[in-house]
Enzyme design. Structure first.
Site, short mmCIF file in Angstrom:
data_model
loop_
_atom_site.label_atom_id
_atom_site.label_comp_id
_atom_site.label_asym_id
_atom_site.label_seq_id
_atom_site.Cartn_x
_atom_site.Cartn_y
_atom_site.Cartn_z
N ASP A 14 1.66 16.98 -1.08
CA ASP A 14 2.93 17.52 -0.60
C ASP A 14 4.08 16.70 -1.19
OD1 ASP A 14 4.44 19.21 1.39
OD2 ASP A 14 4.99 17.22 2.11
N GLU A 42 3.23 19.48 -5.40
CA GLU A 42 4.57 20.02 -5.56
C GLU A 42 5.37 19.06 -6.44
OE1 GLU A 42 5.89 22.34 -1.62
OE2 GLU A 42 5.39 20.24 -1.24
#
Length: 644
Positions: A329, A358
């Site tokens: 994340d 990400e």
């Protein structure tokens, strides 16, 4: 590059229970035996005192025993407690010169009581399901073989129409219906949203409907109790998680864990801060906690203890829980060096364990951008992938505006960004990088570093986005454009990724950020399998097409450069050919045409006899229609795939 090593998988790396690599060195906070429990804790050398408190209960009750720890090294405190403490609970408590900190289960608790405020003393051997020592990681020769299915445990099974017994639990993924659905769909990797112990759900109230995505870490190395059948039993949540992994592995499906090392639920009462005040977080020049996560804080991966924590945590999940991949994340908050060190450590266990994340942050970080694992720096991340928002937003419209469409809404000017994604974001002579929406340079060394997707848990799901961005869209148009979008994803080089329930035409009633929305917003509509069978069949056809044809799964940038060529096409059409038995494919030539126009389009193709396998909203690898000549007509808002 490291991707090539993945093919060389040994039997040793597949049998997960027999590895010799230790997951813990710095953060082995508890070593249990029947004779003695040894505690090791990383706290400031300058601390006034560090104690271990022993309890009988996971919550409530009085302290049974308190033992002062001794400083035995730089920032290292240890204590041994004799006797068999199995079934007891413990906390650490640090006292500095300024204050007495609240109790903490430590930063690396491996088992906890309800709501994770006390760590549990257990024998980890008691958590292993039968046959766990022989559990095998499903073979994946290269990352581009993966088809990733992102799911939230509660979303997947909680619907009254799911037909599953263990609603919202790890064990739902052990049930025959769930396993059959996944195998029938053709996915071979499940990306589970945060499944560690997180803070926002009260585990003591299992009968009260509660929902959160779980991006609020509490204990990073323990499964979440609300997904267990008994959150009060420290062993249950661990064993049930392992049963889930085991069942999926037996079905040939890998398990990818969503990890959130970039921030904690809060700062003052986080286990990091209660252990070593102020150390684990980045601060700005004025001394304030930096907030690159958009959640109030950001961790400092470049600091030795935080870096080592991340490495050891990932290794622990890979070894103890047999996890097959990790999705990071807000990976753009972490420094490049740490990410590469994690990759190197995982390679020693099994180089086929996939890492991706990400490639951005949610705000400015208190660390130089050129040293962060941003998407633009992916070429410095050896064997680590990143999500391709270039193609995502070119297909459906920008993240910043739910009501703005793009290619799927027949808006010209997005073709170059889609072409960029189709190549796997490599340098390709037919892609004008100046016209790509976000990236100003190719950012992958290999297509295996690019995650192709059009929707995920974050932001609107695809159906809601189409409804919001294309006024007056009909149901037929909705389905056609949904299938067209996923055709772009699955025929791209790289690693395809879909959100659970898209194969059932799920919606979330237009909610953009459903991180704590109730079940009626987030649950997957299993009844839609009967309502829209053509959607599921098409998605299954896409996975079959990709699985059977390696032309869509190239790993070398040079091969993509040579074997993929784009064809001339009008606005709102992208057409390309995979030629000369690309990547050893049995089909000599493949043509893919994506037409988002509301009118049919004629496209020139190489002269010859062609057979369609995707046409009219159907996929049939045995062939649908035969075409002869050098031109084809592509129906409105549809894809046409041909081979010869």
């Amino acid at each position: 590059m490291r991707m090539n090593k993945i093919i060389k998988i040994t039997l040793f790396s597949l049998v997960l229970g027999t590895g010799t690599i230790s997951a813990q060195t710095t953060f082995n906070e508890l070593t249990y035996t029947k004779d003695v429990s040894s505690f090791k804790f990383n706290a400031p050398s300058k601390a006034k005192s560090v104690k271990v408190n022993i309890y009988k209960e996971g919550v409530g009750g009085e302290v049974v025993k308190t033992v002062k720890m001794k400083r035995t090294g730089n920032d290292l405190w240890t204590a041994d407690i004799k006797g068999d403490l199995r079934g007891m609970f413990y906390t650490f408590q640090v006292e500095t010169k300024k204050q007495k900190m609240n109790e903490t289960p430590g930063v690396f608790a491996k088992a906890v009581g309800v709501n994770g405020r006390r760590a549990a003393i257990i024998d980890m051997a008691d958590t292993n399901p039968e046959g766990w020592c022989c559990d095998k990681r499903p073979l994946t020769k290269q990352p581009t073989d993966l088809v990733i299915y992102e799911m939230h445990h509660r979303d997947f099974s909680v619907s009254p129409n799911s037909g599953l017994t263990y609603k919202g639990k790890f064990l739902a993924l052990t049930e025959p219906k769930a396993v059959y659905h996944l195998k029938n769909l053709g996915v071979n990797a499940i990306h589970i949203l945060p499944s560690y112990d997180y803070a926002s759900v009260d585990e003591s109230k299992p009968d009260v409907p509660q929902y959160n995505w779980g991006y609020d870490p509490l204990n990073y190395n323990v499964p979440e109790g609300s997904y267990s059948t008994n959150a009060e039993c420290p062993i249950a949540r661990i064993k049930e998680f392992k049963q889930m992994v085991q069942a999926l592995h037996k079905a040939g499906i890998r398990v990818i864990l969503d990890v959130v090392y970039n921030h904690t639920f809060d700062v003052d009462n986080s286990n990091f801060n209660l252990t070593y005040p102020g150390y684990y977080y980045r601060t700005t020049a004025d001394g304030k906690v930096s907030d690159g996560s958009g959640c109030g804080n950001e961790t400092a991966s470049e600091k030795p203890l935080m870096r080592q924590f991340m490495i050891e945590s990932v290794l622990y999940w890979a070894k103890e829980y047999h996890i097959d991949g990790f999705r990071f994340d807000l990976m753009g908050i972490h420094d490049i060096e740490t990410m590469n060190m994690i990759r190197k450590a995982l390679d020693e266990i099994d180089p086929s364990i996939y890492m991706y994340g990400e490639g951005w942050s949610a705000g400015a970080c208190a660390y130089p951008a050129d040293k962060l694992a941003m998407k633009a720096n992916t070429r410095q991340l050896n064997g680590i992938g990143s999500f391709c928002d270039d193609m995502r937003d070119a297909l459906r419209g920008p993240f910043s505006d739910d009501h703005k469409s793009a290619f799927l809404g027949a808006i010209p000017g997005n073709e170059e960004s889609i072409k960029f994604g189709i190549t796997g974001c490599i340098a390709h002579p037919q892609v004008d990088i100046k016209k790509v929406n976000y990236s100003k340079a190719p950012w992958t060394n290999s297509p295996a570093q690019m995650i192709a997707y059009v929707s995920c848990h974050d932001d609107m799901c695809l159906v809601d986005r189409l409804k919001a961005s294309i006024p007056g869209i009909t149901q037929d148009e909705l389905i056609r454009l949904d299938l067209l979008a996923q055709t772009a994803v699955f025929t791209s080089q790289g690693v395809p990724f879909i959100l659970a329930g898209e194969e059932m035409l799920r919606d979330k009633k237009g909610v953009h950020n459903s991180y704590k929305s109730p079940d009626d917003i987030n649950q997957i509509p299993w009844e839609n399998l009967k309502k829209y069978p053509q959607v599921f069949d098409y998605y299954r056809g896409l996975t079959e097409l990709r699985r059977n044809h390696p032309a869509f799964r190239m790993t070398e940038a040079n091969m993509v450069y040579r074997k993929l060529e784009f064809l001339n096409a009008p606005d709102c059409v992208v057409a390309f050919r995979l030629k000369d038995n690309a990547n050893g494919d049995s089909w000599r030539d493949i043509v893919v045409i994506l037409n988002s126009n509301k009118t049919a389009q004629r496209i020139s193709i190489p002269e010859g006899t062609w057979t369609s396998v995707c046409e009219g909203g159907q996929i049939n690898l045995a062939g649908i229609t035969e075409y002869k000549g050098n031109e084809v007509k592509v129906a409105p808002q549809e894809a046409l795939i041909l081979f010869r």
